[in-house]
Design a protein around this motif. Structure first.
Motif, PDB file in Angstrom:
ATOM      1  N   SER A 216     -47.998  24.356 -91.977  1.00  0.00           N
ATOM      2  CA  SER A 216     -49.144  24.652 -91.115  1.00  0.00           C
ATOM      3  C   SER A 216     -48.948  25.975 -90.375  1.00  0.00           C
ATOM      4  O   SER A 216     -49.876  26.788 -90.267  1.00  0.00           O
ATOM      5  N   ILE A 217     -47.728  26.182 -89.875  1.00  0.00           N
ATOM      6  CA  ILE A 217     -47.439  27.420 -89.149  1.00  0.00           C
ATOM      7  C   ILE A 217     -47.526  28.621 -90.088  1.00  0.00           C
ATOM      8  O   ILE A 217     -48.142  29.642 -89.788  1.00  0.00           O
TER       9      ILE A 217
ATOM     10  N   GLN B  63     -52.545  19.232 -84.062  1.00  0.00           N
ATOM     11  CA  GLN B  63     -52.744  18.472 -85.302  1.00  0.00           C
ATOM     12  C   GLN B  63     -51.827  17.248 -85.357  1.00  0.00           C
ATOM     13  O   GLN B  63     -52.049  16.345 -86.167  1.00  0.00           O
TER      14      GLN B  63
ATOM     15  N   SER C 245     -49.073  28.912 -92.943  1.00  0.00           N
ATOM     16  CA  SER C 245     -50.449  29.130 -93.412  1.00  0.00           C
ATOM     17  C   SER C 245     -51.276  29.847 -92.357  1.00  0.00           C
ATOM     18  O   SER C 245     -52.104  30.691 -92.683  1.00  0.00           O
ATOM     19  N   TYR C 246     -51.047  29.505 -91.110  1.00  0.00           N
ATOM     20  CA  TYR C 246     -51.842  30.099 -90.032  1.00  0.00           C
ATOM     21  C   TYR C 246     -51.524  31.576 -89.854  1.00  0.00           C
ATOM     22  O   TYR C 246     -52.434  32.394 -89.664  1.00  0.00           O
ATOM     23  N   TYR C 247     -50.242  31.930 -89.898  1.00  0.00           N
ATOM     24  CA  TYR C 247     -49.854  33.297 -89.553  1.00  0.00           C
ATOM     25  C   TYR C 247     -49.644  34.209 -90.763  1.00  0.00           C
ATOM     26  O   TYR C 247     -49.368  35.396 -90.596  1.00  0.00           O
TER      27      TYR C 247
ATOM     28  N   ASP D  89     -53.479  24.997 -81.280  1.00  0.00           N
ATOM     29  CA  ASP D  89     -54.245  24.362 -82.362  1.00  0.00           C
ATOM     30  C   ASP D  89     -53.318  23.739 -83.396  1.00  0.00           C
ATOM     31  O   ASP D  89     -53.589  22.642 -83.915  1.00  0.00           O
ATOM     32  N   ILE D  90     -52.249  24.429 -83.728  1.00  0.00           N
ATOM     33  CA  ILE D  90     -51.297  23.907 -84.714  1.00  0.00           C
ATOM     34  C   ILE D  90     -50.645  22.627 -84.205  1.00  0.00           C
ATOM     35  O   ILE D  90     -50.612  21.600 -84.895  1.00  0.00           O
TER      36      ILE D  90
ATOM     37  N   TYR E  11     -42.619  35.016 -91.664  1.00  0.00           N
ATOM     38  CA  TYR E  11     -43.632  34.561 -90.706  1.00  0.00           C
ATOM     39  C   TYR E  11     -43.108  33.587 -89.654  1.00  0.00           C
ATOM     40  O   TYR E  11     -43.756  33.367 -88.636  1.00  0.00           O
TER      41      TYR E  11
ATOM     42  N   GLN F  56     -52.042  33.655 -80.652  1.00  0.00           N
ATOM     43  CA  GLN F  56     -53.078  32.645 -80.821  1.00  0.00           C
ATOM     44  C   GLN F  56     -52.579  31.567 -81.773  1.00  0.00           C
ATOM     45  O   GLN F  56     -51.620  31.767 -82.513  1.00  0.00           O
ATOM     46  N   GLY F  57     -53.226  30.403 -81.702  1.00  0.00           N
ATOM     47  CA  GLY F  57     -53.014  29.377 -82.705  1.00  0.00           C
ATOM     48  C   GLY F  57     -51.963  28.321 -82.418  1.00  0.00           C
ATOM     49  O   GLY F  57     -51.999  27.243 -83.006  1.00  0.00           O
TER      50      GLY F  57
ATOM     51  N   ALA G 225     -46.168  31.390 -80.680  1.00  0.00           N
ATOM     52  CA  ALA G 225     -46.913  32.261 -81.584  1.00  0.00           C
ATOM     53  C   ALA G 225     -46.268  33.636 -81.586  1.00  0.00           C
ATOM     54  O   ALA G 225     -45.555  34.000 -80.643  1.00  0.00           O
TER      55      ALA G 225
END
Length: 318
Positions: A312-313, A285, A315-317, A281-282, A222, A277-278, A271
């Motif tokens: 965090s990265i 934080q 978990s998001y993707y 937002d990441i 990821y 996306q995201g 991303a």
């Protein structure tokens, strides 16, 4: 007085370039390195002044924008980053588009009805909107060679904007803008052997060769994390290097870490191109982070927070 306020990357420079080619104007240029985005608060304004603000987050400049409007200053604002609550004022002409597949130069291109369309395509390539730029180039009837030329020029202008300080850059963004203003078409820049294109091309090749010799600090399905040393070349290449990694592995996120003199990291996050996306937002934080959905960054990440960022990265993707 009129102030042209713009981000020092390809999108900011070329957005203003289109406007001033269409409407030449005596102005004070206010810009900086790519991450220097809180620019409006630097202005000393008086009633009757005017501002053109391009490719800088309205949310990050809200204080300066409100002061300008309250001072009787008219503001034209075009951007594609997080805007926050856009003020309601007769003095504000705002053109904000948060679509992950647009950039400020494309917003200006629409307002100018494609008058300098080749420049807008160049900016899209420089902002790593490769699929969108290819689509526009195909619609414009450009050849594969011409597309490759505009992609390279956009990348080089964008590359010039990265650095901790202006002294890291090959050209002050204001100087680069003024030099490019002599060309109403990007192909003319490439054809002119004395243009900034040729200086930047040689420098880019040298810096990228050094970056490509660096092995991944962390690699998973990821995410890829690459750490560059505290050197000027690292600060110059970090953003376009991240774009290159993203294009090579479009289903993975990529973070490029550049060590700062105080021991923290500057982070450039991309991303996955298949899931744009995201990123903003990441990065938001973290105290000095922000950006847009497809590409974002953190100006000073404590090394103790790196594992938190990676988690965090992932978990998001995932």
């Amino acid at each position: 007085m009129h102030y042209d306020v713009f981000n020092g990357d390809a999108d900011g420079i070329i957005a203003l370039l289109q406007l001033r080619l269409a409407e030449p104007k005596d102005s004070t240029l206010v810009t900086g390195v790519k991450r220097d985005i809180q620019l409006l608060e630097k202005l000393k304004l008086h009633a009757g002044d005017t501002i053109t603000a391009l490719d800088i987050s309205m949310e990050k400049n809200m204080g300066g924008l409100k002061v300008a409007l309250e001072s009787g200053v008219s503001v034209f604002y075009a951007d594609h980053h997080k805007a926050g609550d856009v003020p309601t004022s007769d003095l504000l002409d705002a053109h904000i588009d948060l679509d992950a597949n647009t950039c400020t130069a494309l917003i200006i291109d629409q307002l100018l009805n494609g008058r300098f369309h080749h420049w807008a395509i160049t900016a899209a390539y420089g902002d790593n909107l490769i699929a969108k730029a290819d689509e526009l180039a195909d619609q414009a009837g450009l050849t594969s060679e011409q597309k490759s030329q505009l992609k390279e020029l956009g990348t080089l202008i964008n590359y010039n904007g990265y650095g901790a300080h202006i002294t890291d850059l090959h050209f002050d963004p204001a100087t680069l803008f003024n030099e490019l203003l002599a060309y109403d078409d990007p192909f003319a820049v490439i054809a002119d052997k004395s243009s900034p294109y040729h200086v930047l091309k040689m420098a880019y090749q040298e810096d990228m060769a050094k970056a490509l010799a660096v092995n991944a600090k962390y690699q998973s399905r990821y995410l890829g994390v690459f750490e560059l040393p505290d050197e000027a070349y690292s600060r110059r290449i970090s953003g376009v290097y991240g774009n290159l990694l993203a294009n090579q592995s479009p289903d993975s996120a990529h973070a490029v870490l550049t060590e700062n003199t105080d021991g923290t990291y500057t982070v450039s996050l991309r991303a996955p191109l298949s899931n744009k996306q995201g990123a903003g937002d990441i990065c938001s934080q973290f105290a000095t982070g922000g950006g847009r959905a497809a590409a974002a960054g953190i100006n000073a990440l404590d090394k103790s927070e790196l594992d938190t960022l990676i988690n965090s990265i992932e978990s998001y993707y995932r």
